[in-house]
Design a protein around this motif. Structure first.
Motif, PDB file in Angstrom:
ATOM      1  N   PHE A 129       1.637 -13.035  -8.033  1.00 42.27           N
ATOM      2  CA  PHE A 129       2.800 -12.407  -7.390  1.00 42.27           C
ATOM      3  C   PHE A 129       3.355 -11.233  -8.196  1.00 42.27           C
ATOM      4  CE2 PHE A 129       2.756 -16.893  -6.083  1.00 42.27           C
ATOM      5  CZ  PHE A 129       2.480 -16.724  -4.736  1.00 42.27           C
ATOM      6  N   THR A 130       2.603 -10.735  -9.184  1.00 44.24           N
ATOM      7  CA  THR A 130       2.925  -9.470  -9.824  1.00 44.24           C
ATOM      8  C   THR A 130       1.819  -8.487  -9.468  1.00 44.24           C
ATOM      9  OG1 THR A 130       1.774  -9.954 -11.905  1.00 44.24           O
ATOM     10  CG2 THR A 130       4.087 -10.668 -11.720  1.00 44.24           C
ATOM     11  N   HIS A 131       2.051  -7.208  -9.757  1.00 43.89           N
ATOM     12  CA  HIS A 131       1.099  -6.179  -9.352  1.00 43.89           C
ATOM     13  C   HIS A 131       0.889  -5.165 -10.470  1.00 43.89           C
ATOM     14  CE1 HIS A 131       2.722  -7.809  -5.586  1.00 43.89           C
ATOM     15  NE2 HIS A 131       1.544  -7.520  -5.071  1.00 43.89           N
ATOM     16  N   ASP A 132      -0.317  -4.658 -10.539  1.00 47.66           N
ATOM     17  CA  ASP A 132      -0.666  -3.554 -11.424  1.00 47.66           C
ATOM     18  C   ASP A 132      -1.142  -2.385 -10.567  1.00 47.66           C
ATOM     19  OD1 ASP A 132      -0.141  -5.211 -13.646  1.00 47.66           O
ATOM     20  OD2 ASP A 132      -2.207  -5.963 -13.639  1.00 47.66           O
ATOM     21  N   ALA A 133      -1.368  -1.252 -11.220  1.00 52.13           N
ATOM     22  CA  ALA A 133      -1.796  -0.065 -10.471  1.00 52.13           C
ATOM     23  C   ALA A 133      -2.696   0.807 -11.329  1.00 52.13           C
ATOM     24  CB  ALA A 133      -0.586   0.729  -9.995  1.00 52.13           C
ATOM     25  N   LEU A 134      -3.511   1.617 -10.652  1.00 52.14           N
ATOM     26  CA  LEU A 134      -4.239   2.708 -11.279  1.00 52.14           C
ATOM     27  C   LEU A 134      -3.673   4.004 -10.733  1.00 52.14           C
ATOM     28  CD1 LEU A 134      -7.978   1.529 -11.294  1.00 52.14           C
ATOM     29  CD2 LEU A 134      -6.480   1.804 -13.271  1.00 52.14           C
ATOM     30  N   GLN A 135      -3.124   4.826 -11.613  1.00 51.14           N
ATOM     31  CA  GLN A 135      -2.492   6.087 -11.233  1.00 51.14           C
ATOM     32  C   GLN A 135      -3.395   7.251 -11.632  1.00 51.14           C
ATOM     33  OE1 GLN A 135       1.122   6.555 -10.074  1.00 51.14           O
ATOM     34  NE2 GLN A 135       0.049   8.411  -9.422  1.00 51.14           N
ATOM     35  N   LEU A 136      -3.649   8.146 -10.692  1.00 52.16           N
ATOM     36  CA  LEU A 136      -4.496   9.303 -10.976  1.00 52.16           C
ATOM     37  C   LEU A 136      -3.691  10.375 -11.704  1.00 52.16           C
ATOM     38  CD1 LEU A 136      -7.264  10.667 -10.630  1.00 52.16           C
ATOM     39  CD2 LEU A 136      -6.415  11.621  -8.467  1.00 52.16           C
ATOM     40  N   LYS A 137      -4.154  10.739 -12.915  1.00 45.85           N
ATOM     41  CA  LYS A 137      -3.507  11.774 -13.717  1.00 45.85           C
ATOM     42  C   LYS A 137      -4.581  12.654 -14.347  1.00 45.85           C
ATOM     43  CE  LYS A 137       0.636   9.071 -14.882  1.00 45.85           C
ATOM     44  NZ  LYS A 137       1.489   8.540 -15.987  1.00 45.85           N
ATOM     45  N   LYS A 138      -4.650  13.907 -13.879  1.00 44.10           N
ATOM     46  CA  LYS A 138      -5.598  14.882 -14.406  1.00 44.10           C
ATOM     47  C   LYS A 138      -7.040  14.358 -14.396  1.00 44.10           C
ATOM     48  CE  LYS A 138      -2.158  17.165 -17.337  1.00 44.10           C
ATOM     49  NZ  LYS A 138      -1.793  17.595 -18.720  1.00 44.10           N
ATOM     50  N   GLY A 139      -7.412  13.741 -13.295  1.00 36.98           N
ATOM     51  CA  GLY A 139      -8.781  13.286 -13.118  1.00 36.98           C
ATOM     52  C   GLY A 139      -9.105  11.954 -13.753  1.00 36.98           C
ATOM     53  N   LEU A 166      -4.191   2.868 -16.065  1.00 33.87           N
ATOM     54  CA  LEU A 166      -3.620   1.563 -15.730  1.00 33.87           C
ATOM     55  C   LEU A 166      -2.110   1.561 -15.951  1.00 33.87           C
ATOM     56  CD1 LEU A 166      -3.937  -1.470 -15.014  1.00 33.87           C
ATOM     57  CD2 LEU A 166      -4.242  -1.897 -17.467  1.00 33.87           C
ATOM     58  N   GLN A 167      -1.398   1.061 -14.957  1.00 34.17           N
ATOM     59  CA  GLN A 167       0.042   0.818 -15.063  1.00 34.17           C
ATOM     60  C   GLN A 167       0.264  -0.654 -14.755  1.00 34.17           C
ATOM     61  OE1 GLN A 167       1.726   3.567 -12.210  1.00 34.17           O
ATOM     62  NE2 GLN A 167       1.873   5.205 -13.728  1.00 34.17           N
ATOM     63  N   GLU A 168       0.833  -1.389 -15.690  1.00 34.86           N
ATOM     64  CA  GLU A 168       0.998  -2.828 -15.528  1.00 34.86           C
ATOM     65  C   GLU A 168       2.390  -3.185 -15.023  1.00 34.86           C
ATOM     66  OE1 GLU A 168      -1.394  -5.345 -18.362  1.00 34.86           O
ATOM     67  OE2 GLU A 168      -1.080  -3.591 -19.652  1.00 34.86           O
ATOM     68  N   ASP A 169       2.432  -4.277 -14.268  1.00 32.90           N
ATOM     69  CA  ASP A 169       3.689  -4.838 -13.755  1.00 32.90           C
ATOM     70  C   ASP A 169       4.514  -3.793 -13.016  1.00 32.90           C
ATOM     71  OD1 ASP A 169       5.482  -6.857 -13.231  1.00 32.90           O
ATOM     72  OD2 ASP A 169       6.544  -6.673 -15.136  1.00 32.90           O
ATOM     73  N   VAL A 170       3.895  -3.184 -11.983  1.00 28.01           N
ATOM     74  CA  VAL A 170       4.588  -2.159 -11.210  1.00 28.01           C
ATOM     75  C   VAL A 170       5.442  -2.797 -10.116  1.00 28.01           C
ATOM     76  CG1 VAL A 170       2.804  -0.435 -11.670  1.00 28.01           C
ATOM     77  CG2 VAL A 170       2.661  -1.868  -9.612  1.00 28.01           C
ATOM     78  N   ASP A 171       6.482  -2.080  -9.723  1.00 29.20           N
ATOM     79  CA  ASP A 171       7.379  -2.531  -8.661  1.00 29.20           C
ATOM     80  C   ASP A 171       6.849  -2.009  -7.338  1.00 29.20           C
ATOM     81  OD1 ASP A 171       9.430  -3.279  -7.008  1.00 29.20           O
ATOM     82  OD2 ASP A 171      11.025  -2.300  -8.145  1.00 29.20           O
ATOM     83  N   VAL A 172       6.478  -2.904  -6.429  1.00 33.38           N
ATOM     84  CA  VAL A 172       5.902  -2.471  -5.141  1.00 33.38           C
ATOM     85  C   VAL A 172       6.883  -2.638  -3.996  1.00 33.38           C
ATOM     86  CG1 VAL A 172       3.557  -2.977  -5.876  1.00 33.38           C
ATOM     87  CG2 VAL A 172       4.892  -4.766  -4.746  1.00 33.38           C
ATOM     88  N   TYR A 201      -4.442   1.462  -1.439  1.00 31.30           N
ATOM     89  CA  TYR A 201      -4.276   2.827  -1.918  1.00 31.30           C
ATOM     90  C   TYR A 201      -3.034   3.441  -1.309  1.00 31.30           C
ATOM     91  CZ  TYR A 201      -5.194   7.736  -2.945  1.00 31.30           C
ATOM     92  OH  TYR A 201      -5.097   9.036  -3.387  1.00 31.30           O
ATOM     93  N   GLN A 202      -2.148   3.942  -2.159  1.00 29.31           N
ATOM     94  CA  GLN A 202      -0.948   4.640  -1.730  1.00 29.31           C
ATOM     95  C   GLN A 202      -1.194   6.133  -1.906  1.00 29.31           C
ATOM     96  OE1 GLN A 202       2.077   2.793  -4.222  1.00 29.31           O
ATOM     97  NE2 GLN A 202       2.325   1.079  -2.800  1.00 29.31           N
ATOM     98  N   GLU A 203      -1.493   6.787  -0.805  1.00 31.63           N
ATOM     99  CA  GLU A 203      -1.935   8.183  -0.872  1.00 31.63           C
ATOM    100  C   GLU A 203      -0.857   9.110  -1.413  1.00 31.63           C
ATOM    101  OE1 GLU A 203      -4.216  11.465   1.953  1.00 31.63           O
ATOM    102  OE2 GLU A 203      -3.661   9.504   2.749  1.00 31.63           O
ATOM    103  N   LYS A 204       0.383   8.903  -1.000  1.00 31.32           N
ATOM    104  CA  LYS A 204       1.476   9.767  -1.443  1.00 31.32           C
ATOM    105  C   LYS A 204       1.639   9.724  -2.950  1.00 31.32           C
ATOM    106  CE  LYS A 204       6.382  10.738  -0.664  1.00 31.32           C
ATOM    107  NZ  LYS A 204       7.621  10.304   0.058  1.00 31.32           N
ATOM    108  N   GLU A 205       1.545   8.514  -3.532  1.00 30.53           N
ATOM    109  CA  GLU A 205       1.702   8.353  -4.977  1.00 30.53           C
ATOM    110  C   GLU A 205       0.399   8.560  -5.739  1.00 30.53           C
ATOM    111  OE1 GLU A 205       2.669   6.201  -2.741  1.00 30.53           O
ATOM    112  OE2 GLU A 205       4.863   6.162  -2.857  1.00 30.53           O
TER     113      GLU A 205
END
Length: 265
Positions: free
Chosen positions: A242-252, A256-262, A212-216
């Motif tokens: 060796f690729t990464h995805d993410a879940l981004q919180l937007k308005k509750g 899903l965000q695929e192939d994010v740059d970490v 979890y990336q709290e700032k983002e």
């Protein structure tokens, strides 16, 4: 003098409760040692029931919420960052290589401390809601509060040993609602679908990370793929690619965000 007497009585009461908690902690620690040494499933279930009963005896006491239970090394004890609840959590490995989970939810409600037993009675899927009495068992290791419509909600990151071939990791949603405590809430947007939770299954020898990336305000996790294309949907062959995805919180909603740059920028 009367005030001093009241203080002394309260202090003695506090010491008495802590002594009781310490005694129960020693008892549970001994039960866990027996659980580690148990050689059949029926004995393990009897011991785990005894551990549950011991916890249910003392966790309604308000002093127990801040008690560390530091001697209990064979289980998880995790507290929400807002200090609203704690989860006491453990598992046992059964003779067929599967896992059985046990949990107790201790939470604050209207200045009262309440306790709810978590009963592992379902494998769980990504499209259902469950109550504590029909809990999709796992070991939780992180709690992430977030704002969502309908009441206080939390992401729970969990691990499930599953079976002899695969492990699982879970992104669970715990919510406190007027109708009660719920596991699973359809607020995860995933490739055109609304999920109640995310379940990742992968090879026993593989290692998957969820951070979890709290700032983002996002969860970043390994993308899982089969070692060869012909092994699609055979999860004993899955692992990080060796690729990464993410879940981004937007308005509750967790999007899903695929192939994010970490990489650090």
């Amino acid at each position: 003098m009367r005030f001093i007497g009241v203080v002394i009585i309260l202090l003695c009461m506090g010491f008495g409760v802590n002594a009781q908690l310490s005694e129960v902690e020693k008892e549970i620690a001994g039960d866990f040692e027996q659980l580690v040494q148990a050689d059949n499933d029926s004995t393990k279930f009897v011991i785990c029931k005894k551990i549950e009963d011991s916890f249910l005896r003392v966790l309604p006491q308000k002093e127990s919420f801040d008690y560390t239970f530091s001697k209990l090394n064979h289980m998880g004890k995790i507290t929400s960052p807002d200090l609203r609840f704690r989860i006491y959590n453990w598992n046992c490995v059964l003779s067929d290589g599967s896992y059985k989970y046990f949990g107790i939810l201790q939470y604050k409600e209207k200045s009262k401390l309440k306790v709810k037993l978590l009963s592992d009675k379902t494998d769980g899927d990504m499209f259902s809601r469950y109550e504590p009495e029909n809990w999709p068992g796992a070991l939780y290791y992180k709690i992430i509060p977030f704002k969502s419509k309908g009441g206080a909600s939390y992401l729970l990151l969990g691990w499930d040993g599953n079976n002899v071939s695969t492990n699982k990791k879970l992104i669970e949603v715990l919510s406190f609602e007027k109708s009660g405590i719920k596991f699973g809430k359809p607020i995860i947007s995933w490739r055109g679908k609304q999920l109640n939770r995310v379940i990742f299954e992968y090879a026993k020898q593989a290692r998957m990370s969820i951070n979890y990336q709290e700032k983002e305000k996002r969860l970043v996790f390994d993308h899982l793929s089969p070692s060869k294309p012909q092994f699609a949907n055979q999860f004993e062959y899955y692992g990080p690619d060796f690729t990464h995805d993410a879940l981004q919180l937007k308005k509750g909603i967790w999007m899903l965000q695929e192939d994010v740059d970490v990489r650090n920028k």
